[in-house]
Design a protein around this motif. Sequence first.
Motif, PDB file in Angstrom:
ATOM      1  N   TRP A  59     -43.131-108.292 -77.837  1.00  0.00           N
ATOM      2  CA  TRP A  59     -42.377-107.484 -78.796  1.00  0.00           C
ATOM      3  C   TRP A  59     -43.322-106.707 -79.698  1.00  0.00           C
ATOM      4  CZ3 TRP A  59     -37.911-107.328 -76.796  1.00  0.00           C
ATOM      5  CH2 TRP A  59     -37.302-108.471 -76.258  1.00  0.00           C
ATOM      6  N   GLY A  60     -43.156-105.415 -79.734  1.00  0.00           N
ATOM      7  CA  GLY A  60     -43.989-104.566 -80.579  1.00  0.00           C
ATOM      8  C   GLY A  60     -45.256-104.097 -79.898  1.00  0.00           C
ATOM      9  N   THR A  61     -45.599-104.765 -78.793  1.00  0.00           N
ATOM     10  CA  THR A  61     -46.815-104.378 -78.069  1.00  0.00           C
ATOM     11  C   THR A  61     -46.487-103.671 -76.763  1.00  0.00           C
ATOM     12  OG1 THR A  61     -47.916-106.342 -78.975  1.00  0.00           O
ATOM     13  CG2 THR A  61     -49.009-105.217 -77.153  1.00  0.00           C
ATOM     14  N   TYR A  62     -45.519-104.254 -76.046  1.00  0.00           N
ATOM     15  CA  TYR A  62     -45.177-103.675 -74.746  1.00  0.00           C
ATOM     16  C   TYR A  62     -43.677-103.687 -74.572  1.00  0.00           C
ATOM     17  CZ  TYR A  62     -45.548-102.700 -69.754  1.00  0.00           C
ATOM     18  OH  TYR A  62     -45.456-102.114 -68.512  1.00  0.00           O
ATOM     19  N   PRO A  63     -43.004-102.535 -74.847  1.00  0.00           N
ATOM     20  CA  PRO A  63     -43.588-101.244 -75.207  1.00  0.00           C
ATOM     21  C   PRO A  63     -44.105-101.224 -76.642  1.00  0.00           C
ATOM     22  CG  PRO A  63     -41.216-101.090 -75.246  1.00  0.00           C
ATOM     23  CD  PRO A  63     -41.538-102.446 -74.708  1.00  0.00           C
ATOM     24  N   ALA A  64     -44.987-100.287 -76.881  1.00  0.00           N
ATOM     25  CA  ALA A  64     -45.658-100.227 -78.179  1.00  0.00           C
ATOM     26  C   ALA A  64     -44.726 -99.694 -79.258  1.00  0.00           C
ATOM     27  CB  ALA A  64     -46.885 -99.326 -78.073  1.00  0.00           C
ATOM     28  N   ASN A  65     -44.750-100.371 -80.424  1.00  0.00           N
ATOM     29  CA  ASN A  65     -44.030 -99.833 -81.567  1.00  0.00           C
ATOM     30  C   ASN A  65     -44.931 -98.834 -82.303  1.00  0.00           C
ATOM     31  OD1 ASN A  65     -45.865-101.412 -82.979  1.00  0.00           O
ATOM     32  ND2 ASN A  65     -44.357-103.000 -83.510  1.00  0.00           N
ATOM     33  N   ALA A  66     -44.451 -98.316 -83.427  1.00  0.00           N
ATOM     34  CA  ALA A  66     -45.190 -97.280 -84.154  1.00  0.00           C
ATOM     35  C   ALA A  66     -46.552 -97.798 -84.618  1.00  0.00           C
ATOM     36  CB  ALA A  66     -44.367 -96.799 -85.347  1.00  0.00           C
TER      37      ALA A  66
ATOM     38  N   THR B 123     -48.428-100.208 -83.261  1.00  0.00           N
ATOM     39  CA  THR B 123     -49.336-100.353 -82.126  1.00  0.00           C
ATOM     40  C   THR B 123     -49.800 -98.998 -81.618  1.00  0.00           C
ATOM     41  OG1 THR B 123     -48.253-102.417 -81.494  1.00  0.00           O
ATOM     42  CG2 THR B 123     -49.584-101.327 -79.813  1.00  0.00           C
ATOM     43  N   MET B 124     -48.895 -98.018 -81.603  1.00  0.00           N
ATOM     44  CA  MET B 124     -49.283 -96.680 -81.169  1.00  0.00           C
ATOM     45  C   MET B 124     -50.290 -96.059 -82.121  1.00  0.00           C
ATOM     46  SD  MET B 124     -48.202 -95.721 -78.272  1.00  0.00           S
ATOM     47  CE  MET B 124     -48.620 -93.985 -78.454  1.00  0.00           C
ATOM     48  N   ALA B 125     -50.142 -96.318 -83.406  1.00  0.00           N
ATOM     49  CA  ALA B 125     -51.107 -95.807 -84.376  1.00  0.00           C
ATOM     50  C   ALA B 125     -52.479 -96.432 -84.129  1.00  0.00           C
ATOM     51  CB  ALA B 125     -50.627 -96.100 -85.798  1.00  0.00           C
ATOM     52  N   GLU B 126     -52.491 -97.708 -83.782  1.00  0.00           N
ATOM     53  CA  GLU B 126     -53.755 -98.383 -83.458  1.00  0.00           C
ATOM     54  C   GLU B 126     -54.383 -97.776 -82.201  1.00  0.00           C
ATOM     55  OE1 GLU B 126     -55.392-102.895 -82.466  1.00  0.00           O
ATOM     56  OE2 GLU B 126     -53.293-102.572 -83.059  1.00  0.00           O
ATOM     57  N   PHE B 127     -53.526 -97.492 -81.211  1.00  0.00           N
ATOM     58  CA  PHE B 127     -54.010 -96.864 -79.977  1.00  0.00           C
ATOM     59  C   PHE B 127     -54.632 -95.503 -80.267  1.00  0.00           C
ATOM     60  CE2 PHE B 127     -52.705 -93.806 -76.579  1.00  0.00           C
ATOM     61  CZ  PHE B 127     -53.664 -94.156 -75.648  1.00  0.00           C
ATOM     62  N   GLU B 128     -53.952 -94.684 -81.061  1.00  0.00           N
ATOM     63  CA  GLU B 128     -54.466 -93.355 -81.376  1.00  0.00           C
ATOM     64  C   GLU B 128     -55.762 -93.443 -82.166  1.00  0.00           C
ATOM     65  OE1 GLU B 128     -53.529 -90.697 -80.089  1.00  0.00           O
ATOM     66  OE2 GLU B 128     -51.588 -91.276 -79.241  1.00  0.00           O
ATOM     67  N   ALA B 129     -55.865 -94.440 -83.043  1.00  0.00           N
ATOM     68  CA  ALA B 129     -57.093 -94.607 -83.812  1.00  0.00           C
ATOM     69  C   ALA B 129     -58.242 -94.989 -82.899  1.00  0.00           C
ATOM     70  CB  ALA B 129     -56.880 -95.683 -84.882  1.00  0.00           C
ATOM     71  N   GLN B 130     -57.987 -95.876 -81.963  1.00  0.00           N
ATOM     72  CA  GLN B 130     -59.010 -96.251 -80.989  1.00  0.00           C
ATOM     73  C   GLN B 130     -59.440 -95.063 -80.151  1.00  0.00           C
ATOM     74  OE1 GLN B 130     -60.703 -99.075 -80.323  1.00  0.00           O
ATOM     75  NE2 GLN B 130     -59.781-100.231 -81.984  1.00  0.00           N
ATOM     76  N   ARG B 131     -58.474 -94.241 -79.759  1.00  0.00           N
ATOM     77  CA  ARG B 131     -58.790 -93.070 -78.944  1.00  0.00           C
ATOM     78  C   ARG B 131     -59.619 -92.060 -79.733  1.00  0.00           C
ATOM     79  NH1 ARG B 131     -54.619 -90.395 -74.859  1.00  0.00           N
ATOM     80  NH2 ARG B 131     -53.219 -90.235 -76.639  1.00  0.00           N
ATOM     81  N   SER B 132     -59.312 -91.903 -81.006  1.00  0.00           N
ATOM     82  CA  SER B 132     -60.061 -90.937 -81.833  1.00  0.00           C
ATOM     83  C   SER B 132     -61.509 -91.390 -82.031  1.00  0.00           C
ATOM     84  CB  SER B 132     -59.381 -90.772 -83.185  1.00  0.00           C
ATOM     85  OG  SER B 132     -59.473 -91.951 -83.958  1.00  0.00           O
ATOM     86  N   LYS B 133     -61.757 -92.699 -81.832  1.00  0.00           N
ATOM     87  CA  LYS B 133     -63.120 -93.217 -81.967  1.00  0.00           C
ATOM     88  C   LYS B 133     -63.900 -93.131 -80.659  1.00  0.00           C
ATOM     89  CE  LYS B 133     -61.904 -96.530 -85.618  1.00  0.00           C
ATOM     90  NZ  LYS B 133     -61.795 -97.977 -85.971  1.00  0.00           N
TER      91      LYS B 133
END
Length: 249
Positions: free
Chosen positions: A226-233, A235-245
């Motif tokens: 829950w909250g991870t798969y599918p990703a909630n807001a 988790t998605m923000a964490e994903f985008e932050a990781q991608r920006s790094k």
Amino acid sequence: MDSGFRDSIPVSDKVLEMLKQCGQGTLTTQLFKRGYRQQFLVGLAPLSPTTGRFAGEAFTLRFIPSREDKDWNLEDLHKRGADNLQWEAIEAIGPGQVLVIDSRNDPRAASAGNMLLTRLMRRGAVAAITDGAFRDGTEITAMPIPAYCRANTASTRPAYHRAVGINEPIGCADVAVYPGDIVVGDSDGVTVIPRHVAAEVAADALEQERREAFLFTKIDAGAPLWGTYPANAETMAEFEAQRSKGMPS
């Protein structure tokens, strides 16, 4: 018969390469989102356990049941023309294409053997698929061309099959396949993608693969579904932050 799809809807090598990077589950999910319920060739498996990934356009061959007055004399079957459309298909296929055979889900006789698949490979085809059987499985397993089927058999094709159509719409493993559709396969199986959605499926599927690679690391580290798969807001923000790094894209 030529569908004409290849002329009207180009599919670039870049799109094919993107599709090759995506798993079957990802591709079928993206197709499901677009209203395509079942595009996976259920029950077909590669003869080789080391089968690699491929993507190419469908070149189709259709079989009907054989009949004694049409398919008894092997010498006649080795002549050019309407009585040997199987060989005509092999000689007509082009580089980057995938031979998809409608064998009526019948594995009692071979759809092809190692000689035809070798010629297919030399013609530049990237895979061979049947919803029936291949023969010469030991030899085909050692070949670099991916070959998918229901079974391996020794029985010759005319015992049960007659080739009657080249490059026309067919059914393979109960999936409609049109000439020019994009066929994508790996060790898990094969998915057929309607040509006109191939580019958008490629873009969204590759993005899904990147996102799910990140989500897998979280699940593997103990995060709940829950909250991870599918990703909630969050988790998605964490994903985008990781991608920006500089997370691998």
